[in-house]
Scaffold this motif. Structure first.
Motif, PDB file in Angstrom:
ATOM      1  N   VAL A   1     -20.055 -31.904  52.483  1.00 16.47           N
ATOM      2  CA  VAL A   1     -19.912 -31.187  51.213  1.00 16.47           C
ATOM      3  C   VAL A   1     -20.210 -29.700  51.416  1.00 16.47           C
ATOM      4  O   VAL A   1     -19.460 -28.835  50.948  1.00 16.47           O
ATOM      5  CB  VAL A   1     -20.842 -31.795  50.142  1.00 16.47           C
ATOM      6  CG1 VAL A   1     -20.936 -30.904  48.923  1.00 16.47           C
ATOM      7  CG2 VAL A   1     -20.359 -33.182  49.749  1.00 16.47           C
ATOM      8  N   ALA A   2     -21.285 -29.394  52.118  1.00 13.01           N
ATOM      9  CA  ALA A   2     -21.635 -27.987  52.373  1.00 13.01           C
ATOM     10  C   ALA A   2     -20.566 -27.312  53.239  1.00 13.01           C
ATOM     11  O   ALA A   2     -20.243 -26.135  53.022  1.00 13.01           O
ATOM     12  CB  ALA A   2     -22.999 -27.890  53.034  1.00 13.01           C
TER      13      ALA A   2
ATOM     14  N   LYS B   1     -17.368 -27.991  53.312  1.00 14.32           N
ATOM     15  CA  LYS B   1     -16.205 -27.728  52.464  1.00 14.32           C
ATOM     16  C   LYS B   1     -16.438 -26.488  51.598  1.00 14.32           C
ATOM     17  O   LYS B   1     -15.529 -25.673  51.405  1.00 14.32           O
ATOM     18  CB  LYS B   1     -15.888 -28.943  51.608  1.00 14.32           C
ATOM     19  CG  LYS B   1     -15.189 -30.033  52.394  1.00 14.32           C
ATOM     20  CD  LYS B   1     -14.850 -31.228  51.507  1.00 14.32           C
ATOM     21  CE  LYS B   1     -14.077 -32.299  52.220  1.00 14.32           C
ATOM     22  NZ  LYS B   1     -14.614 -32.854  53.398  1.00 14.32           N
ATOM     23  N   ARG B   2     -17.652 -26.331  51.081  1.00 17.90           N
ATOM     24  CA  ARG B   2     -17.973 -25.124  50.313  1.00 17.90           C
ATOM     25  C   ARG B   2     -17.840 -23.889  51.199  1.00 17.90           C
ATOM     26  O   ARG B   2     -17.329 -22.855  50.762  1.00 17.90           O
ATOM     27  CB  ARG B   2     -19.394 -25.209  49.752  1.00 17.90           C
ATOM     28  CG  ARG B   2     -19.514 -26.162  48.580  1.00 17.90           C
ATOM     29  CD  ARG B   2     -20.893 -26.137  47.955  1.00 17.90           C
ATOM     30  NE  ARG B   2     -21.176 -24.817  47.423  1.00 17.90           N
ATOM     31  CZ  ARG B   2     -22.388 -24.298  47.364  1.00 17.90           C
ATOM     32  NH1 ARG B   2     -23.429 -24.971  47.819  1.00 17.90           N
ATOM     33  NH2 ARG B   2     -22.577 -23.101  46.869  1.00 17.90           N
ATOM     34  N   ARG B   3     -18.305 -23.998  52.436  1.00 19.71           N
ATOM     35  CA  ARG B   3     -18.208 -22.872  53.361  1.00 19.71           C
ATOM     36  C   ARG B   3     -16.742 -22.572  53.678  1.00 19.71           C
ATOM     37  O   ARG B   3     -16.334 -21.415  53.713  1.00 19.71           O
ATOM     38  CB  ARG B   3     -18.990 -23.163  54.641  1.00 19.71           C
ATOM     39  CG  ARG B   3     -18.978 -21.992  55.602  1.00 19.71           C
ATOM     40  CD  ARG B   3     -19.991 -22.104  56.694  1.00 19.71           C
ATOM     41  NE  ARG B   3     -19.685 -23.189  57.599  1.00 19.71           N
ATOM     42  CZ  ARG B   3     -20.344 -23.416  58.724  1.00 19.71           C
ATOM     43  NH1 ARG B   3     -21.353 -22.654  59.078  1.00 19.71           N
ATOM     44  NH2 ARG B   3     -20.018 -24.411  59.508  1.00 19.71           N
TER      45      ARG B   3
ATOM     46  N   ASP C   1     -14.203 -22.981  51.782  1.00 18.90           N
ATOM     47  CA  ASP C   1     -13.606 -22.319  50.627  1.00 18.90           C
ATOM     48  C   ASP C   1     -14.045 -20.861  50.516  1.00 18.90           C
ATOM     49  O   ASP C   1     -13.291 -20.017  50.033  1.00 18.90           O
ATOM     50  CB  ASP C   1     -13.977 -23.059  49.337  1.00 18.90           C
ATOM     51  CG  ASP C   1     -13.344 -24.438  49.260  1.00 18.90           C
ATOM     52  OD1 ASP C   1     -12.365 -24.689  50.002  1.00 18.90           O
ATOM     53  OD2 ASP C   1     -13.825 -25.274  48.480  1.00 18.90           O
ATOM     54  N   LEU C   2     -15.239 -20.561  50.956  1.00 21.08           N
ATOM     55  CA  LEU C   2     -15.788 -19.216  50.828  1.00 21.08           C
ATOM     56  C   LEU C   2     -15.282 -18.260  51.921  1.00 21.08           C
ATOM     57  O   LEU C   2     -15.142 -17.063  51.686  1.00 21.08           O
ATOM     58  CB  LEU C   2     -17.314 -19.294  50.882  1.00 21.08           C
ATOM     59  CG  LEU C   2     -18.102 -18.052  50.561  1.00 21.08           C
ATOM     60  CD1 LEU C   2     -17.863 -17.633  49.118  1.00 21.08           C
ATOM     61  CD2 LEU C   2     -19.581 -18.310  50.787  1.00 21.08           C
TER      62      LEU C   2
ATOM     63  N   LYS D   1     -23.922 -16.117  48.908  1.00 20.12           N
ATOM     64  CA  LYS D   1     -23.452 -17.497  48.725  1.00 20.12           C
ATOM     65  C   LYS D   1     -23.367 -18.214  50.069  1.00 20.12           C
ATOM     66  O   LYS D   1     -23.755 -19.378  50.188  1.00 20.12           O
ATOM     67  CB  LYS D   1     -22.091 -17.521  48.031  1.00 20.12           C
ATOM     68  CG  LYS D   1     -22.161 -17.206  46.573  1.00 20.12           C
ATOM     69  CD  LYS D   1     -20.779 -17.224  45.948  1.00 20.12           C
ATOM     70  CE  LYS D   1     -20.850 -16.778  44.504  1.00 20.12           C
ATOM     71  NZ  LYS D   1     -19.529 -16.654  43.899  1.00 20.12           N
TER      72      LYS D   1
ATOM     73  N   ILE E   1     -25.361 -21.557  51.386  1.00 18.92           N
ATOM     74  CA  ILE E   1     -24.691 -22.710  51.978  1.00 18.92           C
ATOM     75  C   ILE E   1     -25.280 -23.003  53.355  1.00 18.92           C
ATOM     76  O   ILE E   1     -25.530 -24.157  53.711  1.00 18.92           O
ATOM     77  CB  ILE E   1     -23.161 -22.465  52.064  1.00 18.92           C
ATOM     78  CG1 ILE E   1     -22.556 -22.455  50.663  1.00 18.92           C
ATOM     79  CG2 ILE E   1     -22.495 -23.523  52.936  1.00 18.92           C
ATOM     80  CD1 ILE E   1     -21.108 -21.984  50.612  1.00 18.92           C
TER      81      ILE E   1
ATOM     82  N   ASN F   1     -28.586 -24.692  52.996  1.00 21.04           N
ATOM     83  CA  ASN F   1     -28.368 -26.090  52.624  1.00 21.04           C
ATOM     84  C   ASN F   1     -27.908 -26.894  53.835  1.00 21.04           C
ATOM     85  O   ASN F   1     -28.352 -28.023  54.052  1.00 21.04           O
ATOM     86  CB  ASN F   1     -27.347 -26.169  51.490  1.00 21.04           C
ATOM     87  CG  ASN F   1     -27.173 -27.566  50.957  1.00 21.04           C
ATOM     88  OD1 ASN F   1     -28.054 -28.410  51.090  1.00 21.04           O
ATOM     89  ND2 ASN F   1     -26.038 -27.818  50.351  1.00 21.04           N
TER      90      ASN F   1
END
Length: 183
Positions: A38-39, A41-43, A45-46, A122, A126, A129
């Motif tokens: 999950v982390a 995927k956030r990275r 996207d960023l 951000k 991430i 996390n």
């Protein structure tokens, strides 16, 4: 006769317990990896936003930015079921991300850009996390691997399809300082 049946029940109970421990360990490792996923995927996207922000300031750093995007795309292409391959791809991506932060040191205007600072904050969240998730994941991997490689687990590892997992560690290249040179 009762002694034989009692011994058989104890043996069956022991084998079921060992099997259940293998299943539990494997599922805990996969659950721990899903937190990392999950982390990641956030990275993923960023990163494009971060690269676009840096592009305006560091036009002659095109190769650095392309390497970051290439590493991101490579990491995204690794199947989420292949944890060991994902770990390798993530180490490569981490290395290229460090080069973007090194660029900010060379471009004071970039360091002052609020968009860049927001994206960097951000990304730092991430990464923190990810670090926590990585520690938890490595703990579950340690427990899984220890059980599968020690007795009684080692006796049944082949029969119960024991799966060895790699630790998610920072590679030696990521530990080195990034050098920025305009030569």
């Amino acid at each position: 006769m009762f002694i034989f049946l009692g011994a058989l029940v104890i043996i069956i109970f022991f084998i079921v317990t060992v099997f259940n421990r293998f299943v539990k360990n494997r599922n805990v490792v996969k659950d721990a990896w899903s937190n990392i996923d999950v982390a990641l995927k956030r990275r993923y996207d960023l990163i494009p936003n971060l690269v676009e922000t840096v592009k305006g300031y560091a036009k002659h750093e095109k190769a650095t930015l392309e390497n970051v995007i290439k590493a991101r795309n490579s990491a995204m292409e690794v199947p989420s079921t292949d944890i060991n391959a994902q770990i390798k791809a993530e180490n490569q991506l981490q290395k290229t991300l460090r080069s973007i932060f090194a660029l900010s040191e060379a471009y004071p205007d970039l360091k002052a850009n609020t968009n860049y600072l927001d994206l960097q904050q951000k990304l730092n969240e991430i990464e923190e996390n990810l670090e926590r998730s990585r520690r938890y994941y490595n703990g579950t991997v340690r427990e899984n691997n220890t059980y599968g490689e020690s007795l009684p687990g080692a006796l049944f590892a082949g029969v119960f399809n024991y799966q060895h997992f790699d630790f998610f560690e920072v590679d030696d290249v990521s530990r080195e300082n990034v050098k920025v040179s305009f030569d």
